[in-house]
Design a protein around this motif. Structure first.
Motif, short mmCIF file in Angstrom:
data_model
loop_
_atom_site.label_atom_id
_atom_site.label_comp_id
_atom_site.label_asym_id
_atom_site.label_seq_id
_atom_site.Cartn_x
_atom_site.Cartn_y
_atom_site.Cartn_z
N THR A 1 0.73 -1.32 -0.04
CA THR A 1 0.23 -0.12 0.06
C THR A 1 0.85 1.38 -0.01
O THR A 1 0.33 2.28 -0.44
CB THR A 1 -0.73 0.00 1.35
OG1 THR A 1 -0.14 0.23 2.44
CG2 THR A 1 -1.73 -1.05 1.16
N GLY B 1 2.19 4.73 1.92
CA GLY B 1 1.83 5.20 2.96
C GLY B 1 1.85 5.35 4.28
O GLY B 1 3.10 4.94 4.62
N LYS C 1 -8.03 -0.91 4.20
CA LYS C 1 -7.62 0.44 4.40
C LYS C 1 -8.54 1.14 5.54
O LYS C 1 -9.63 0.62 5.98
CB LYS C 1 -8.38 1.01 2.96
CG LYS C 1 -7.47 0.68 1.93
CD LYS C 1 -6.32 1.46 1.87
CE LYS C 1 -5.52 1.14 0.29
NZ LYS C 1 -4.25 2.19 0.25
N THR D 1 -10.58 4.05 6.93
CA THR D 1 -11.50 5.03 6.65
C THR D 1 -11.42 6.24 7.67
O THR D 1 -11.65 7.50 7.15
CB THR D 1 -12.75 4.57 6.26
OG1 THR D 1 -13.41 4.24 7.38
CG2 THR D 1 -12.85 3.49 5.19
N ALA E 1 -3.70 12.38 7.75
CA ALA E 1 -4.68 11.35 7.12
C ALA E 1 -5.52 12.42 6.08
O ALA E 1 -6.17 11.80 5.22
CB ALA E 1 -5.65 10.92 8.12
N GLN F 1 -2.81 11.82 3.45
CA GLN F 1 -1.94 10.55 3.14
C GLN F 1 -3.01 9.59 3.28
O GLN F 1 -3.56 9.58 4.25
CB GLN F 1 -0.64 10.50 3.51
CG GLN F 1 0.40 11.52 2.90
CD GLN F 1 1.82 11.14 3.83
OE1 GLN F 1 1.90 10.23 4.53
NE2 GLN F 1 2.71 11.95 3.45
N ASP F 2 -2.71 8.26 2.64
CA ASP F 2 -3.53 7.19 3.12
C ASP F 2 -2.90 6.44 4.22
O ASP F 2 -1.81 6.38 4.41
CB ASP F 2 -3.52 6.07 1.80
CG ASP F 2 -4.26 6.65 0.61
OD1 ASP F 2 -5.24 7.45 1.02
OD2 ASP F 2 -4.27 6.14 -0.26
N PHE F 3 -3.89 5.74 5.02
CA PHE F 3 -3.55 5.14 6.20
C PHE F 3 -4.39 3.89 6.05
O PHE F 3 -5.33 3.43 5.77
CB PHE F 3 -4.05 5.48 7.63
CG PHE F 3 -3.51 6.48 8.25
CD1 PHE F 3 -2.45 6.25 9.42
CD2 PHE F 3 -3.10 7.80 7.41
CE1 PHE F 3 -1.60 7.35 9.71
CE2 PHE F 3 -2.24 8.96 8.22
CZ PHE F 3 -1.75 8.47 9.32
N SER F 4 -3.22 2.76 6.32
CA SER F 4 -3.85 1.26 6.23
C SER F 4 -3.70 0.52 7.54
O SER F 4 -2.86 1.08 8.35
CB SER F 4 -3.18 0.57 5.09
OG SER F 4 -3.28 1.00 3.78
#
Length: 294
Positions: free
Chosen positions: A155, A157, A188, A190, A242, A245-248
């Motif tokens: 992913t 991030g 992922k 949200t 967040a 940028q993406d957080f997983s």
């Protein structure tokens, strides 16, 4: 995806350990032993299993013994050689970081986890890094951070380790919202909510003290206002990050022991002792006897 490798890990070890007074009046909480190794050693071992090459310790006053622990002790090793204690010499050598792979920096004032992470900014530099809370030690077939790195490789991030709690207890934790799956062990994120009001949590997945973060977090923490407890909170910084940028999440399914709490520390000692072939036969019977009296 060709992500930049996670080479460095930050260990915030400046906490005062007030929950363990009087033991921590003179001994750092990270040096309390679970069976025969300090708590911090278990966390460093987890990082090493995940491929971490540089270990960054954010310390405070009275924590010099941690730096000494990760160094050679000449007098002890000389004595072991003279007495032909080869097994003990090998053990110490195996635990010693390679020269130049451990760095120590000071958090002069205890301003919270976010501030502690920020103190490592110049050592980490402009690359993604891991953060491992030293109170939390974990037991699983694959280390928690190794699983997180596997999710990160898919992913990029930012990646947080999460576990499931009883939904009725979700208000006690930092909870994440669940999005699309990432492989078999990730998803992922949200949203992130710190200690949501009862009945409002987006899931029962809580953040368990392991993080992979992008270096942009440092700029956020540098100017971030104090939050809960009048401290600079890492969670607040992640919420800001967040936005861009993406957080997983990596769903950790092993056992976690909070060694900053008395019950977690005792349970960790029991659990790790019972996993040891050399110790289990010595304590299993007496433990049954003790519990039988209750």
């Amino acid at each position: 995806m060709g992500q930049q490798k996670i080479r460095k890990a930050v260990f915030p070890v400046a906490g005062l350990g007030t929950r363990f007074l009087p033991a921590t009046k003179a001994v750092p909480k990270e040096m309390l032993t679970v069976v025969d190794k300090p708590v911090i050693q278990y966390v460093v071992d987890e990082a090493a299993e995940a491929g971490i090459e540089h270990f960054v310790f954010v310390t405070g006053r009275g924590k010099g013994v941690i730096e000494d622990y990760f160094d050679i002790q000449f007098e002890l090793e000389q004595m072991l050689r003279e007495r032909n204690k080869n097994a003990e010499l090998t053990l110490l050598a195996d635990l010693l970081p390679t020269a130049g792979t451990a760095s120590f920096t000071r958090q002069q004032v205890p301003l919270g986890l976010g501030h502690a992470v920020w103190c490592a900014r110049d050592i980490v530099g402009d690359e993604p890094f891991a953060v491992l809370l030293p109170d939390m030690i974990m037991s699983s077939e694959k280390s928690c951070l190794k699983g997180m790195v596997e999710v990160y490789d898919k992913t990029g991030g930012n990646v947080l380790a999460v576990e499931e709690c009883d939904p009725d207890q979700a208000h006690k934790y930092g909870i994440v919202g669940v999005g699309d799956k990432v492989g078999d062990e990730g998803f992922k994120i949200t949203k992130m909510v710190e200690k949501p009001a009862k009945g409002t949590a987006p899931s029962n997945f809580f953040i368990n003290g392991r993080y992979i973060l992008q270096p942009e977090i440092f700029k956020i923490l540098e100017t971030q206002e104090r939050g809960a407890g009048n401290e600079i909170q890492l969670t607040d910084g992640m919420l800001s990050l967040a936005n861009s940028q993406d957080f997983s999440a990596y769903h950790f399914k092993g056992e976690t022991y909070d060694c900053g709490a008395k019950d977690g520390f005792i349970l960790a000692n029991l659990a790790f002792a019972l996993k040891r072939d050399d110790i289990r036969p010595l304590i299993e019977g007496p433990l049954k006897t003790i519990t039988g009296r209750l």
